[in-house]
Design a protein around this motif. Structure first.
Motif, mmCIF file in Angstrom:
data_model
loop_
_atom_site.group_PDB
_atom_site.id
_atom_site.type_symbol
_atom_site.label_atom_id
_atom_site.label_comp_id
_atom_site.label_asym_id
_atom_site.label_seq_id
_atom_site.Cartn_x
_atom_site.Cartn_y
_atom_site.Cartn_z
ATOM 1 N N ARG A 1 -128.137 -8.423 9.465
ATOM 2 C CA ARG A 1 -127.881 -9.580 10.311
ATOM 3 C C ARG A 1 -128.866 -9.640 11.454
ATOM 4 O O ARG A 1 -129.426 -8.623 11.863
ATOM 5 C CB ARG A 1 -126.444 -9.552 10.846
ATOM 6 C CG ARG A 1 -126.151 -8.432 11.824
ATOM 7 C CD ARG A 1 -124.663 -8.394 12.134
ATOM 8 N NE ARG A 1 -124.345 -7.331 13.100
ATOM 9 C CZ ARG A 1 -123.107 -6.983 13.428
ATOM 10 N NH1 ARG A 1 -122.060 -7.598 12.872
ATOM 11 N NH2 ARG A 1 -122.911 -6.031 14.323
ATOM 12 N N GLN A 2 -129.047 -10.859 11.949
ATOM 13 C CA GLN A 2 -129.943 -11.062 13.075
ATOM 14 C C GLN A 2 -129.372 -12.140 13.972
ATOM 15 O O GLN A 2 -129.183 -13.283 13.542
ATOM 16 C CB GLN A 2 -131.342 -11.450 12.600
ATOM 17 C CG GLN A 2 -132.366 -11.509 13.699
ATOM 18 C CD GLN A 2 -133.780 -11.570 13.169
ATOM 19 O OE1 GLN A 2 -134.032 -11.902 12.022
ATOM 20 N NE2 GLN A 2 -134.741 -11.211 14.016
ATOM 21 N N LYS B 1 -132.520 -11.070 19.026
ATOM 22 C CA LYS B 1 -132.306 -9.656 18.695
ATOM 23 C C LYS B 1 -133.016 -9.305 17.391
ATOM 24 O O LYS B 1 -133.363 -10.171 16.598
ATOM 25 C CB LYS B 1 -130.813 -9.353 18.592
ATOM 26 C CG LYS B 1 -130.067 -9.508 19.907
ATOM 27 C CD LYS B 1 -128.647 -8.978 19.793
ATOM 28 C CE LYS B 1 -127.932 -9.050 21.125
ATOM 29 N NZ LYS B 1 -126.549 -8.501 21.034
ATOM 30 N N GLU B 2 -133.209 -8.015 17.187
ATOM 31 C CA GLU B 2 -133.842 -7.552 15.962
ATOM 32 C C GLU B 2 -132.836 -7.569 14.806
ATOM 33 O O GLU B 2 -131.623 -7.472 15.011
ATOM 34 C CB GLU B 2 -134.390 -6.146 16.161
ATOM 35 C CG GLU B 2 -135.539 -6.070 17.141
ATOM 36 C CD GLU B 2 -136.160 -4.683 17.197
ATOM 37 O OE1 GLU B 2 -137.212 -4.556 17.858
ATOM 38 O OE2 GLU B 2 -135.621 -3.758 16.585
ATOM 39 N N ARG B 3 -133.373 -7.668 13.611
ATOM 40 C CA ARG B 3 -132.523 -7.590 12.432
ATOM 41 C C ARG B 3 -131.966 -6.174 12.300
ATOM 42 O O ARG B 3 -132.694 -5.196 12.527
ATOM 43 C CB ARG B 3 -133.324 -7.973 11.184
ATOM 44 C CG ARG B 3 -132.495 -8.197 9.953
ATOM 45 C CD ARG B 3 -133.323 -8.824 8.840
ATOM 46 N NE ARG B 3 -133.786 -10.157 9.209
ATOM 47 C CZ ARG B 3 -134.366 -11.000 8.355
ATOM 48 N NH1 ARG B 3 -134.528 -10.648 7.080
ATOM 49 N NH2 ARG B 3 -134.783 -12.178 8.756
ATOM 50 N N GLU B 4 -130.687 -6.064 11.923
ATOM 51 C CA GLU B 4 -130.046 -4.759 11.826
ATOM 52 C C GLU B 4 -129.238 -4.648 10.548
ATOM 53 O O GLU B 4 -128.706 -5.645 10.042
ATOM 54 C CB GLU B 4 -129.129 -4.525 13.041
ATOM 55 C CG GLU B 4 -128.011 -5.526 13.189
ATOM 56 C CD GLU B 4 -127.238 -5.370 14.493
ATOM 57 O OE1 GLU B 4 -127.789 -4.802 15.457
ATOM 58 O OE2 GLU B 4 -126.076 -5.821 14.531
ATOM 59 N N ALA C 1 -124.054 -14.036 13.884
ATOM 60 C CA ALA C 1 -125.454 -13.834 13.516
ATOM 61 C C ALA C 1 -125.736 -14.556 12.206
ATOM 62 O O ALA C 1 -124.811 -15.016 11.521
ATOM 63 C CB ALA C 1 -125.761 -12.346 13.338
ATOM 64 N N TYR D 1 -126.645 -13.793 8.565
ATOM 65 C CA TYR D 1 -126.502 -12.644 7.680
ATOM 66 C C TYR D 1 -127.379 -12.839 6.447
ATOM 67 O O TYR D 1 -127.356 -13.892 5.811
ATOM 68 C CB TYR D 1 -125.039 -12.481 7.262
ATOM 69 C CG TYR D 1 -124.195 -11.849 8.344
ATOM 70 C CD1 TYR D 1 -123.922 -12.526 9.528
ATOM 71 C CD2 TYR D 1 -123.670 -10.575 8.185
ATOM 72 C CE1 TYR D 1 -123.159 -11.943 10.531
ATOM 73 C CE2 TYR D 1 -122.905 -9.978 9.172
ATOM 74 C CZ TYR D 1 -122.655 -10.677 10.347
ATOM 75 O OH TYR D 1 -121.897 -10.087 11.336
ATOM 76 N N TYR D 2 -128.130 -11.793 6.121
ATOM 77 C CA TYR D 2 -129.058 -11.832 4.996
ATOM 78 C C TYR D 2 -128.691 -10.772 3.972
ATOM 79 O O TYR D 2 -128.444 -9.610 4.331
ATOM 80 C CB TYR D 2 -130.485 -11.554 5.462
ATOM 81 C CG TYR D 2 -131.037 -12.564 6.426
ATOM 82 C CD1 TYR D 2 -130.865 -12.405 7.796
ATOM 83 C CD2 TYR D 2 -131.740 -13.684 5.973
ATOM 84 C CE1 TYR D 2 -131.375 -13.328 8.694
ATOM 85 C CE2 TYR D 2 -132.258 -14.609 6.864
ATOM 86 C CZ TYR D 2 -132.067 -14.426 8.219
ATOM 87 O OH TYR D 2 -132.579 -15.344 9.096
ATOM 88 N N PRO E 1 -133.981 -2.259 7.801
ATOM 89 C CA PRO E 1 -134.449 -3.496 7.148
ATOM 90 C C PRO E 1 -135.847 -3.387 6.543
ATOM 91 O O PRO E 1 -136.123 -3.968 5.500
ATOM 92 C CB PRO E 1 -134.424 -4.519 8.289
ATOM 93 C CG PRO E 1 -133.446 -3.985 9.287
ATOM 94 C CD PRO E 1 -133.575 -2.492 9.201
#
Length: 126
Positions: A38-39, A43-46, A92, A94-95, A110
């Motif tokens: 999620r991002q 913020k950075e993707r986590e 966020a 979500y990927y 990631p």
């Protein structure tokens, strides 16, 4: 050609639940690490939750460990993320992401993933 098809997401009030699903195609019979990242804006993707489709080993971000559950579907390389007791800080994009081959304790990083879905928005209001 690898493709990741995502579904689910949406808007919910704090304490509510949502479910995300992802189906990966193009990996043949390969086992993959597959899961959700999620991002949030600025913020950075986590990494959130990942599963190794070989053994079913799961990896969770600490902040979601008691609230989210990732599981495999009946079809090869499909996963579902059940998100319960959602909090505003879970808001966020979500990927879904996947990659073949063992990566072990890098599962929530990631940068090691090669294939990504387009993302689905999750919004949690207080």
């Amino acid at each position: 050609q690898v493709q990741l098809a995502e579904s689910g997401g949406g808007s919910v009030q704090a304490g509510g639940s949502l479910r995300l699903s992802c189906a990966a195609s193009g990996y043949g019979d390969s086992r993959v690490f597959m899961g959700w990242f999620r991002q949030a804006p600025g913020k950075e993707r986590e990494g959130v939750a990942v599963i190794w489709t070989g053994s079913g080993a799961v990896y969770y971000r600490e902040s979601v460990k008691d609230r989210f559950t990732i599981s495999q579907g009946n079809a090869r390389n499909t996963v579902t993320l059940q998100m319960d007791d959602l909090k505003p800080e879970d808001t966020a994009m979500y990927y879904c992401a996947a990659r073949p081959g063992w990566i072990g304790d890098r599962a929530l990083i990631p940068e090691v993933y090669t294939d990504w879905g387009q993302g689905t928005q999750v919004t949690v209001s207080s």
